[in-house]
Enzyme design. Sequence first.
Site, PDB file in Angstrom:
ATOM      1  N   PRO A   2       0.814  -1.205   0.000  1.00  0.00           N
ATOM      2  CA  PRO A   2       0.000   0.000   0.000  1.00  0.00           C
ATOM      3  C   PRO A   2       0.855   1.267   0.000  1.00  0.00           C
ATOM      4  O   PRO A   2       1.999   1.238   0.414  1.00  0.00           O
ATOM      5  CB  PRO A   2      -0.790  -0.112   1.297  1.00  0.00           C
ATOM      6  CG  PRO A   2       0.080  -0.922   2.198  1.00  0.00           C
ATOM      7  CD  PRO A   2       0.835  -1.856   1.309  1.00  0.00           C
ATOM      8  N   GLU A   3       0.288   2.347  -0.497  1.00  0.00           N
ATOM      9  CA  GLU A   3       0.993   3.626  -0.526  1.00  0.00           C
ATOM     10  C   GLU A   3       0.429   4.534   0.565  1.00  0.00           C
ATOM     11  O   GLU A   3      -0.363   4.106   1.381  1.00  0.00           O
ATOM     12  CB  GLU A   3       0.854   4.243  -1.929  1.00  0.00           C
ATOM     13  CG  GLU A   3       1.396   3.276  -3.000  1.00  0.00           C
ATOM     14  CD  GLU A   3       1.263   3.785  -4.420  1.00  0.00           C
ATOM     15  OE1 GLU A   3       1.305   5.012  -4.608  1.00  0.00           O
ATOM     16  OE2 GLU A   3       1.122   2.964  -5.331  1.00  0.00           O
ATOM     17  N   ARG A 112       3.096 -12.720   1.520  1.00  0.00           N
ATOM     18  CA  ARG A 112       4.427 -12.910   0.922  1.00  0.00           C
ATOM     19  C   ARG A 112       5.560 -12.626   1.905  1.00  0.00           C
ATOM     20  O   ARG A 112       6.721 -12.740   1.560  1.00  0.00           O
ATOM     21  CB  ARG A 112       4.561 -12.047  -0.337  1.00  0.00           C
ATOM     22  CG  ARG A 112       3.663 -12.595  -1.462  1.00  0.00           C
ATOM     23  CD  ARG A 112       3.706 -11.720  -2.692  1.00  0.00           C
ATOM     24  NE  ARG A 112       5.042 -11.612  -3.261  1.00  0.00           N
ATOM     25  CZ  ARG A 112       5.380 -10.755  -4.226  1.00  0.00           C
ATOM     26  NH1 ARG A 112       4.468  -9.943  -4.725  1.00  0.00           N
ATOM     27  NH2 ARG A 112       6.598 -10.706  -4.696  1.00  0.00           N
TER      28      ARG A 112
END
Length: 282
Positions: A2-3, A112
Amino acid sequence: MPEMPEVEIIRRGLAEKLQGKQIVNVEVFLPRLIKWPGADDFKAMVIGRQITGVERRGKYLLLPLDNGNTLVFHLRMTGRLLYVTPEMAQDVYKKIIFHLADGDFLLYADTRTLGTVYALQPGEAWRIAGLNNLGPEPLAPDFTAAYLQSVLGKSRSKIKSFLLNQKHISGLGNIYADEALAEAAIHPQRVAAELDAVEIQRLYVAINKVIKEGISDGGTTFRDYRNSTGGRGHHQEHLRVYGRRGEPCLTCKTPIEKIEVGGRGTHFCPKCQLLEGKGKCM
Ligand SMILES: [Zn+2]
């Protein structure tokens, strides 16, 4: 991902719930996610402490504790920080569980496992190079057009790569960098130092605009991003170019193209964003 907008949405959701809560136990299922200190020392620094706030710097989430220490999370690609009550299902990818005194949990989950977690003592921010060298962030008072002009003028990077460098501006990632350049009608391969004053002003306005839109839409969810209660954002429905290869430009109907800039997939309109500059048909 996410940013900054997504991390800000997570921050706001957690701030409502975590403020003043005491951590009574910590379970660590994947110790290597904790980059500092070791898992046992990490627990010792955190267990028994009260969370005094939920802060954000760039894409980092910071939870200051009542002993002066700070829990730091960087979610990278697939990390999630979730507030969970006992009756809620727990994310199957949970890697760290913070047990709270009221029986609720703060869950760190990561498919991940690229995220990073730290517990820092006062003055230890230097241990996280990326946190120590963050530039000003969009919408903040120190992010001004004059600042942007001064750092752009010193850079021979392509503008897309420039925007992704967190030392220049913190919080922009691949999605919002492409969106800001589309909004400003600037080709992603332009050289940063070669933008003129009009383009820099457009870019400054565009960066703030796309970040603000992302926050008001609750963030952008393609695959993994979830807010602090596991919900999705809606900004993916309002993107100008990102993820829209082959679809018509919202301004001129030309198909959006995707190229690589600095190893990152980059979306742009070949008619509105000209390599030789002076593009502006929006
Ligand atoms: Zn166009």
